[in-house]
Design a protein around this motif. Structure first.
Motif, PDB file in Angstrom:
ATOM      1  N   GLU A 146       0.844  -1.186   0.000  1.00  0.00           N
ATOM      2  CA  GLU A 146       0.000   0.000   0.000  1.00  0.00           C
ATOM      3  C   GLU A 146       0.879   1.234   0.000  1.00  0.00           C
ATOM      4  O   GLU A 146       1.827   1.317   0.783  1.00  0.00           O
ATOM      5  CB  GLU A 146      -0.764   0.000   1.321  1.00  0.00           C
ATOM      6  CG  GLU A 146      -2.250   0.166   1.208  1.00  0.00           C
ATOM      7  CD  GLU A 146      -2.833   0.250   2.606  1.00  0.00           C
ATOM      8  OE1 GLU A 146      -3.358  -0.770   3.066  1.00  0.00           O
ATOM      9  OE2 GLU A 146      -2.733   1.332   3.222  1.00  0.00           O
ATOM     10  N   GLU A 148       0.654   5.677  -0.242  1.00  0.00           N
ATOM     11  CA  GLU A 148      -0.167   6.886  -0.366  1.00  0.00           C
ATOM     12  C   GLU A 148       0.476   7.893  -1.309  1.00  0.00           C
ATOM     13  O   GLU A 148      -0.083   8.935  -1.579  1.00  0.00           O
ATOM     14  CB  GLU A 148      -0.346   7.537   1.010  1.00  0.00           C
ATOM     15  CG  GLU A 148      -1.381   6.837   1.857  1.00  0.00           C
ATOM     16  CD  GLU A 148      -1.606   7.513   3.200  1.00  0.00           C
ATOM     17  OE1 GLU A 148      -0.713   8.254   3.650  1.00  0.00           O
ATOM     18  OE2 GLU A 148      -2.671   7.278   3.799  1.00  0.00           O
ATOM     19  N   ASP A 230       9.000   6.524  -1.683  1.00  0.00           N
ATOM     20  CA  ASP A 230       9.872   6.271  -0.540  1.00  0.00           C
ATOM     21  C   ASP A 230       9.454   4.939   0.085  1.00  0.00           C
ATOM     22  O   ASP A 230       8.371   4.827   0.644  1.00  0.00           O
ATOM     23  CB  ASP A 230       9.717   7.420   0.470  1.00  0.00           C
ATOM     24  CG  ASP A 230      10.646   7.250   1.665  1.00  0.00           C
ATOM     25  OD1 ASP A 230      11.308   6.186   1.772  1.00  0.00           O
ATOM     26  OD2 ASP A 230      10.703   8.177   2.491  1.00  0.00           O
ATOM     27  N   ALA A 232      10.237   3.581   2.677  1.00  0.00           N
ATOM     28  CA  ALA A 232      10.012   3.633   4.121  1.00  0.00           C
ATOM     29  C   ALA A 232       8.566   4.022   4.451  1.00  0.00           C
ATOM     30  O   ALA A 232       8.103   3.808   5.562  1.00  0.00           O
ATOM     31  CB  ALA A 232      10.960   4.621   4.770  1.00  0.00           C
ATOM     32  N   GLU A 233       7.858   4.574   3.466  1.00  0.00           N
ATOM     33  CA  GLU A 233       6.474   4.981   3.734  1.00  0.00           C
ATOM     34  C   GLU A 233       5.459   4.000   3.167  1.00  0.00           C
ATOM     35  O   GLU A 233       4.258   4.268   3.151  1.00  0.00           O
ATOM     36  CB  GLU A 233       6.216   6.386   3.161  1.00  0.00           C
ATOM     37  CG  GLU A 233       7.005   7.453   3.901  1.00  0.00           C
ATOM     38  CD  GLU A 233       6.543   8.860   3.568  1.00  0.00           C
ATOM     39  OE1 GLU A 233       5.464   9.016   2.959  1.00  0.00           O
ATOM     40  OE2 GLU A 233       7.274   9.799   3.929  1.00  0.00           O
ATOM     41  N   ILE A 235       3.427   0.431   3.079  1.00  0.00           N
ATOM     42  CA  ILE A 235       2.991  -0.613   4.013  1.00  0.00           C
ATOM     43  C   ILE A 235       3.006  -1.952   3.286  1.00  0.00           C
ATOM     44  O   ILE A 235       2.296  -2.135   2.292  1.00  0.00           O
ATOM     45  CB  ILE A 235       1.562  -0.347   4.526  1.00  0.00           C
ATOM     46  CG1 ILE A 235       1.456   1.054   5.133  1.00  0.00           C
ATOM     47  CG2 ILE A 235       1.137  -1.417   5.515  1.00  0.00           C
ATOM     48  CD1 ILE A 235       2.118   1.244   6.451  1.00  0.00           C
TER      49      ILE A 235
ATOM     50  N   ARG B  15       2.469   4.294  11.438  1.00  0.00           N
ATOM     51  CA  ARG B  15       3.075   3.139  10.775  1.00  0.00           C
ATOM     52  C   ARG B  15       3.567   3.490   9.372  1.00  0.00           C
ATOM     53  O   ARG B  15       4.384   2.804   8.807  1.00  0.00           O
ATOM     54  CB  ARG B  15       2.107   1.954  10.734  1.00  0.00           C
ATOM     55  CG  ARG B  15       0.889   2.188   9.891  1.00  0.00           C
ATOM     56  CD  ARG B  15       0.003   0.960   9.832  1.00  0.00           C
ATOM     57  NE  ARG B  15      -0.955   1.138   8.757  1.00  0.00           N
ATOM     58  CZ  ARG B  15      -1.481   0.155   8.061  1.00  0.00           C
ATOM     59  NH1 ARG B  15      -1.167  -1.095   8.332  1.00  0.00           N
ATOM     60  NH2 ARG B  15      -2.333   0.401   7.097  1.00  0.00           N
ATOM     61  N   ARG B  16       3.045   4.571   8.819  1.00  0.00           N
ATOM     62  CA  ARG B  16       3.510   4.972   7.500  1.00  0.00           C
ATOM     63  C   ARG B  16       4.861   5.668   7.538  1.00  0.00           C
ATOM     64  O   ARG B  16       5.425   5.988   6.505  1.00  0.00           O
ATOM     65  CB  ARG B  16       2.500   5.902   6.830  1.00  0.00           C
ATOM     66  CG  ARG B  16       1.338   5.135   6.311  1.00  0.00           C
ATOM     67  CD  ARG B  16       0.378   5.951   5.509  1.00  0.00           C
ATOM     68  NE  ARG B  16      -0.788   5.130   5.307  1.00  0.00           N
ATOM     69  CZ  ARG B  16      -0.883   4.172   4.387  1.00  0.00           C
ATOM     70  NH1 ARG B  16       0.105   3.970   3.561  1.00  0.00           N
ATOM     71  NH2 ARG B  16      -1.967   3.440   4.304  1.00  0.00           N
ATOM     72  N   HIS B  17       5.339   5.973   8.742  1.00  0.00           N
ATOM     73  CA  HIS B  17       6.590   6.725   8.814  1.00  0.00           C
ATOM     74  C   HIS B  17       7.660   6.077   9.675  1.00  0.00           C
ATOM     75  O   HIS B  17       8.821   6.450   9.612  1.00  0.00           O
ATOM     76  CB  HIS B  17       6.311   8.151   9.302  1.00  0.00           C
ATOM     77  CG  HIS B  17       5.442   8.900   8.343  1.00  0.00           C
ATOM     78  ND1 HIS B  17       5.955   9.469   7.201  1.00  0.00           N
ATOM     79  CD2 HIS B  17       4.115   9.130   8.333  1.00  0.00           C
ATOM     80  CE1 HIS B  17       4.946  10.034   6.521  1.00  0.00           C
ATOM     81  NE2 HIS B  17       3.834   9.840   7.184  1.00  0.00           N
ATOM     82  N   LEU B  18       7.245   5.106  10.499  1.00  0.00           N
ATOM     83  CA  LEU B  18       8.225   4.514  11.411  1.00  0.00           C
ATOM     84  C   LEU B  18       9.324   3.752  10.687  1.00  0.00           C
ATOM     85  O   LEU B  18      10.376   3.481  11.258  1.00  0.00           O
ATOM     86  CB  LEU B  18       7.528   3.587  12.413  1.00  0.00           C
ATOM     87  CG  LEU B  18       6.993   4.256  13.677  1.00  0.00           C
ATOM     88  CD1 LEU B  18       6.505   3.194  14.646  1.00  0.00           C
ATOM     89  CD2 LEU B  18       8.059   5.106  14.351  1.00  0.00           C
ATOM     90  N   GLY B  19       9.066   3.382   9.434  1.00  0.00           N
ATOM     91  CA  GLY B  19      10.085   2.678   8.662  1.00  0.00           C
ATOM     92  C   GLY B  19      11.350   3.504   8.467  1.00  0.00           C
ATOM     93  O   GLY B  19      12.385   2.980   8.084  1.00  0.00           O
ATOM     94  N   LYS B  20      11.242   4.797   8.761  1.00  0.00           N
ATOM     95  CA  LYS B  20      12.389   5.670   8.527  1.00  0.00           C
ATOM     96  C   LYS B  20      13.328   5.730   9.719  1.00  0.00           C
ATOM     97  O   LYS B  20      14.388   6.335   9.621  1.00  0.00           O
ATOM     98  CB  LYS B  20      11.896   7.093   8.250  1.00  0.00           C
ATOM     99  CG  LYS B  20      11.097   7.199   6.978  1.00  0.00           C
ATOM    100  CD  LYS B  20      10.444   8.561   6.914  1.00  0.00           C
ATOM    101  CE  LYS B  20       9.416   8.596   5.810  1.00  0.00           C
ATOM    102  NZ  LYS B  20       8.500   9.721   5.961  1.00  0.00           N
TER     103      LYS B  20
END
Lengths: 244, 647
Positions: A146, A148, A230, A232-233, A235, B15-20
């Protein structure tokens, strides 16, 4: 008596997606201990539980279909059942004819109760105690991804380009070395959910001799097809394993 | 609940940003036994704030106790918050998100009370960072009615004047009962519509709560403290009467509401440390938090006794947790068994300041091994003697190695610091250790102690070499690790008047020691000199240092306690820019008559005792442990109306 190997199917849920594989393994071992499973131990100075894990997930990725094998100490099983079955089985019959359900049900109940929230028990299976690795039976993983950052439409066209390539080489930096891997070869299929918002797609990725690639690497490579996301953003959930 | 409500950060946002960020599980909670209450269903929302990273905070027993005690109250919800690592701080700032709690991801500013645990001076800048990231004004005087009450406890609270401008109220001493008293006071104030000053006054009336803004500090021309005086507070009539009416103790009524000053509240001249009478009767955590991510200490903990009366003259813990209060072996064993069974851990750590001193240590270990078969027991803080080695052997810990802390190399120096162990006992201990199969021995020492000469420093290397040789003579191939830290004089110890040695001199002694520790089987570790220096500046500071703390934080000082994260240039520059002389705090010998910045905070230890101990140190006299039955006159028991409680 032969040792008994139990395959535990569990989920690494959304809320524990940021745990590392080592932490997931640690939590499962602690839950086995807390559940008083009669786990066979390795010999030696500091005995360890005989457990194995397969196709580990990276930090950030959740998994719906995860497996762990646990070797049980056959002698311990009888004690475990006796302890758990007290009251459940009528006194006279206890210990004479034990059906599989009488073993697996209390094991499952005890483990379920000991697992932290986010890690859920989905099934227990008795499997032959063979050395042949379960890992080699995993043929492919299905991921749901997923994002955004881009629309489903943009995603579709980038994915189509990716799939049209004969190979998509990517450099993987590892401590001490850089490896080149052909991502395309591992990607069996990509299906973008039309008009999804956030943009969602399913990606089936092959495992070959225990080797596979991460969806994040594929997404990274899409930059060369004009889609900058990115990773990292994003899911990522692994929703299914395809077994041989 | 304070008015400035901000919404919780949603999981989907997070959770959309913790990957950083590095180790994102630091921020996601989900621990076994974590308590999630509906914030709307309670009267007081309490944030337990630990100014270091998650893994460190999760290993802190005191925080676990407070979490459990506070959450046992149905009208209180206690959530936790830890210092976000630099990458997470950047992410929060970039997204415009406030620092949030682990459980319900509530912004720090939406809590009623934020309570910091101040374990170490080098975490102060982290506490400021947390306030700032939490959307809370740094300084008490800038906080309004909508801001949370900021309190702080822990060992540093006994002398936390450098933090005085940032903390509304300090909680001195044992927190089990005190935390609830503070919550009750807050609850009584909340919703009355009374001012924040009223709340501070009410808190100042709680035994062992120190409200620094109600004290005025005057300085002499030479920079030392001239006077610390309670500031009379004019209360409005209604408040005056209602607050006064709550006070039962006639003495407090007389002194805090003097008849010749109608309408005024006068804070108590001294604030006394709180002690719980009995550890046996103290609340025990039956459901400890078990993190999903590996903490620093990955095991269950049972406190076997609190306090230590060995009397080591450098040790602050040895004074500010007095008197000794033990749990019975039955209780300890019962708790250990319960925790091991419920947690899935296979190791229990018996926590205290000097494990081998526990009255029934052998009985306890035998009992534990019988009650908890298959589990490991660890005993931190062993003494340097063969009895301790025997205990370690009983626990079958030989493969992990043995850690001993002679603290000083020469007998002369050990007498000065009152580390009552003789050379003979040390060698008995190591012979016993080598004979029992221990081959790895770690030795802790300090350098820069008062009265230390080069011979004393060289004696450390000499001792380590002779210990190694002892092992070789016994046919063992030992490895000896010598770990050395720089001595920092601490408040409430007999050495509180002593100067900390200069950085250059400390480096020279480190090198001197290193020269003597070359060779096979020996390794040498030492602490960074800059950490020692900064700790020495802050440990005995006064409230003028708050300028330096704030400026250092503004310029990026974070995680000063972490090696490689202390940016000493920031601090050097900050001291220059604020005109505060670090040498005045770190390297100056205090006069005996000098008013020390923490003198109005009463640990129970009398100053006379500390001075007497300092004189004995100069003469090289040792002082006994009062466990032996002979009172050494430290003053704690009569003053705090408690007794040593051995089981």
């Amino acid at each position: 008596m032969l040792p008994m190997r139990v395959r535990v199917r569990y989920t690494k849920g959304d809320t524990v997606r940021f745990l590392s594989h080592l932490d997931i393994a640690r939590n499962l071992r602690m839950a086995l201990a807390g559940a008083k499973w009669p786990v066979a131990m390795t010999q030696g100075y500091s005995p360890k539980m005989k457990v194995s894990f397969y196709a580990p997930l990276p930090v950030g990725t959740a998994g719906d279909e995860e497996y762990m094998d646990v070797v049980l100490d056959t002698k311990g099983i009888a004690d475990f059942i006796r302890a758990k079955a007290q009251g459940a089985l009528s006194g006279g019959n206890a210990g004479r004819h034990v059906r599989l359900a009488h073993v697996l049900t209390p094991l499952a109940q005890a483990l379920s109760a000991a697992l932290p929230k986010g890690i859920a028990l989905k099934g227990l299976y008795i499997v032959p105690d063979s050395k042949s690795s379960f890992e080699s039976q995993i043929r492919a993983s299905l991921y749901r991804v997923e994002t955004e950052e881009v629309t489903a439409e943009a995603l579709s066209s980038a994915m189509a380009e990716f799939l049209a390539q004969a190979q998509v080489l990517s450099e993987l930096r590892r401590p001490g070395q850089t490896k080149t891997v052909d991502l395309r070869k591992f990607v069996e299929s990509i299906d973008v959910v039309p008009n999804s918002c956030p943009a969602t797609f399913f990606m089936k990725i092959r495992h070959e001799n225990g080797r596979t690639v991460r969806p994040q690497w594929v997404i990274d490579s899409l930059a060369r097809f004009g889609m900058d996301v990115d990773t990292a953003e994003v899911i990522v959930d692994r929703i299914k394993l395809y077994l041989e | 609940m304070p008015g400035r409500r901000q919404d919780a950060i949603t999981w989907n946002q997070l959770r959309r940003h913790l990957g950083k960020v590095e180790k994102p599980a630091r921020y996601t909670g989900g621990e076994i036994n974590a308590v999630h209450k509906d914030p709307q269903s309670v009267d007081v929302l309490f944030a337990l704030a630990f100014p270091d990273v998650y893994e460190v905070g999760m290993s802190h027993l005191g925080s676990q106790i407070l979490y459990s005690v506070l959450n046992s109250r149905p009208d209180v919800s206690c959530e936790r918050v830890y210092a976000p690592w630099r990458d997470m701080e950047s992410l929060l700032r970039e997204k415009g998100w406030p620092l949030f709690s682990i459980e319900n991801r509530l912004p720090l500013s939406s809590f009623d009370i934020v309570g910091f645990s101040l374990q170490y001076e080098l975490t102060y800048t982290n506490a400021l960072m947390m306030l700032d990231l939490g959307g809370i004004p740094l300084r008490s005087k800038h906080r309004g009615p909508e801001d949370p009450l900021i309190i702080a406890g822990g060992p540093c609270a006994m002398a936390a004047e450098p933090m005085a401008d940032f903390i509304d109220a300090f909680a001195l001493g044992d927190g089990e009962e005190l935390a609830l008293d503070i919550v009750d006071t807050y609850k009584a104030w909340k919703g009355t519509g009374k001012s924040r000053l009223d709340l501070l006054v009410m808190l100042a009336l709680v035994e062992s709560v120190y409200v620094p803004s109600l004290y005025d500090v005057e300085y002499r021309a030479d920079g030392t403290v001239g006077k610390v005086s309670p500031v009379p507070v004019k209360l409005d009539e209604g408040s005056y009467e209602s607050i006064k009416a709550q006070i039962e103790d006639p003495d407090i009524r007389r002194s805090c509401f003097p008849e010749d000053m109608p309408g005024y509240f006068v804070p108590p001249a001294r604030v006394r440390r709180r002690v719980i009478r009995s550890l046996e009767a103290a609340p025990f955590i039956h459901e400890p938090l078990i993190p999903l991510m590996e903490p620093i200490h990955d095991r269950v903990m049972v406190e076997i006794f609190r306090g230590c009366t060995q009397g080591c003259r450098f040790c602050q813990a040895g004074t500010i947790y007095r008197p000794v209060r033990e749990r019975t072996p039955e209780t300890i064993s019962k708790y250990a068994k319960e925790l091991l069974e419920s947690s899935g851990y296979d190791e229990v750590s018996l926590v205290s300041l000097s494990s081998a001193d526990y009255s029934h240590i052998e009985t306890l270990l035998a009992r534990l091994m019988a009650d908890c078969p298959g589990s490991k027991v660890s005993l931190p803080s062993l003494r340097v003697d063969s009895f301790s080695v025997e205990l370690a052997k009983m626990l079958g810990a030989s493969w992990t190695g043995l850690t001993l802390a002679p603290e000083a190399g020469s007998q002369r120096m050990r007498n000065i610091i009152n580390k009552k162990v003789t050379e003979e006992e040390i060698f008995d201990a190591v012979r016993h250790a080598f004979g029992s199969g221990f081959a790895h021995i770690k030795l802790y020492f300090m350098i820069g102690l008062p009265g230390e000469t080069d011979e004393d420093v060289e004696a450390i290397a000499d001792l380590a070499r002779r210990i190694r040789q002892t092992g070789r003579d016994m046919g063992v191939r030992p490895t000896i690790v010598v770990s050395v830290s720089g001595f920092v004089p601490k408040p409430n110890t007999p050495f509180q008047w002593e100067p900390c040695i200069q950085r250059e001199e400390l480096r020279r002694r480190q090198r001197l020691l290193g020269d003597g520790l070359r060779g096979p089987g020996l390794s040498y570790k030492y602490h960074d000199v800059e950490h020692t220096w900064l700790e020495a500046v802050l440990a005995r500071g006064d409230r003028r240092l708050s300028e330096a703390l704030e400026l250092a934080f503004r310029r990026g000082a974070r995680f000063d306690a972490w090696s490689n994260h202390l940016d000493i240039d920031i601090w050097e520059q900050v001291f220059q820019d604020t005109g505060l002389d670090p040498a005045f705090y770190a390297h100056r010998e205090r006069g005996k008559e000098e008013i020390l910045p923490w003198d109005h905070l009463d640990s129970g230890i009398s100053k006379e005792f500390l001075l007497r101990e300092r004189e004995r140190a100069e003469k090289g006299y040792t002082t006994d442990d009062c466990r032996s039955g002979v009172c050494v006159g430290c003053g704690v028991c009569p003053k705090l109306r408690v007794e040593m409680s051995l089981k």
